[in-house]
Design an enzyme around this catalytic site. Sequence first.
Site, PDB file in Angstrom:
ATOM      1  N   ASP A   1      54.315-108.739 -82.262  1.00 26.55           N
ATOM      2  CA  ASP A   1      54.806-107.945 -83.393  1.00 26.55           C
ATOM      3  C   ASP A   1      55.992-108.710 -83.958  1.00 26.55           C
ATOM      4  O   ASP A   1      56.466-109.688 -83.355  1.00 26.55           O
ATOM      5  CB  ASP A   1      55.217-106.555 -82.901  1.00 26.55           C
ATOM      6  CG  ASP A   1      55.804-105.705 -84.009  1.00 26.55           C
ATOM      7  OD1 ASP A   1      55.257-105.727 -85.131  1.00 26.55           O
ATOM      8  OD2 ASP A   1      56.819-105.031 -83.772  1.00 26.55           O
TER       9      ASP A   1
ATOM     10  N   ASP B   1      58.977-107.089 -86.453  1.00 28.45           N
ATOM     11  CA  ASP B   1      60.191-106.275 -86.580  1.00 28.45           C
ATOM     12  C   ASP B   1      60.529-105.602 -85.250  1.00 28.45           C
ATOM     13  O   ASP B   1      59.713-104.884 -84.673  1.00 28.45           O
ATOM     14  CB  ASP B   1      60.000-105.207 -87.660  1.00 28.45           C
ATOM     15  CG  ASP B   1      59.869-105.810 -89.047  1.00 28.45           C
ATOM     16  OD1 ASP B   1      60.887-106.247 -89.598  1.00 28.45           O
ATOM     17  OD2 ASP B   1      58.734-105.864 -89.561  1.00 28.45           O
TER      18      ASP B   1
END
Length: 375
Positions: free
Chosen positions: A8, A10
Amino acid sequence: MIKAIIFDFDGLILDTEMPEYLAWLQVYQDFGFELPIQEWASIIGRGASTISKTPYDDLEERLGQPMDRVAVRAKRRAHYLELMQEKTILPGVQSLLDDSKAQNLLLGVASSSPRSWVVGYLEQLGIAHYFDTIHCGDEVAFAKPDPELYLTALAALNVSAEETVALEDSPNGVAAAKAAGIYCIAVPNELTRHTSLAHADIVAEGLDKLSVAAIQQMAAEKKIPSDALPRWPKKILGAAAVIQDSNGRVLLVKHSYGMRNWEIPGGAVESEESVTDAAVREVFEETGMRVIAERLTGIYYAAENDSHHFVFLCRSASDDQRPRADQDETTDCAYFSIDALPRPISDFTIRRIQDALSGLAPVLPVHVGARQWLE
């Protein structure tokens, strides 16, 4: 053997999430309102298209009148950029990237944020070249918690879900990875520590606590090799499908056991099977119909047996199919109007149907209690 790791972005590679929350908190407080961190954390990891109400909508609803969105955005953005100036790559990221490349692992990014955002920061951090593929929320029909981002990344890397590990920091991200059938390690940050990540395979304390060797062993053994990390028991997973015909009626099956109730097609997820595949398989086994899973519409958690239940909105693979009961587990199957569902049926079944068809379904794990039967 693991061939790829998908990150991922953020909150996992760069902490963009706490500054975003703090900037919005200031906006809310300027208007005399509070923004509980738990409330904000619940939407972390989701694509903008999956959020039914923006903070602007929420504030205008509370105020009872429109606001100057342009001015609010400008002030919030300035505050956010000020907070971001002190942010650097999160601990453990660089060493894990170097370790992965040294062992010839493929690396990908699957993020619900726009490509310009993700690639811009990766280039700013000087790590964009590590990744063999990058997939973002503005490039898919459905962002997280839908599995499309992960499925697209798997295809681009030319690896299977079983050969891949996902690293996530949010419940919605974990849900997307698990729906794609990928072994998922959750690494909560300052913000997502306020959410439940129990549906991940493992919850680690930080990327700086992980190495490629440890990740390989975790995925191979499906357990935590070190007592230094918190242990989660093997999860019980279920999957089900909500299917409508051309008249909007919902497909239900009647069980041959227990309450002999009506239910949406579904059952237990088998070993090494993704929840998406399980939902499709259960429909075929119970009704003889081949369906395509379009999107994840809800995850339901039952504390009594520590189980998670995934529900997908599915569509028929062809127009000429007719459902038939398998006469073993199901004695009947048919389409019913939502306003005239048959009995006996449980409130849990009705809840899952309503969530799937509402367009505003709660994809985060929703705690459910004992089923109430409608006779």
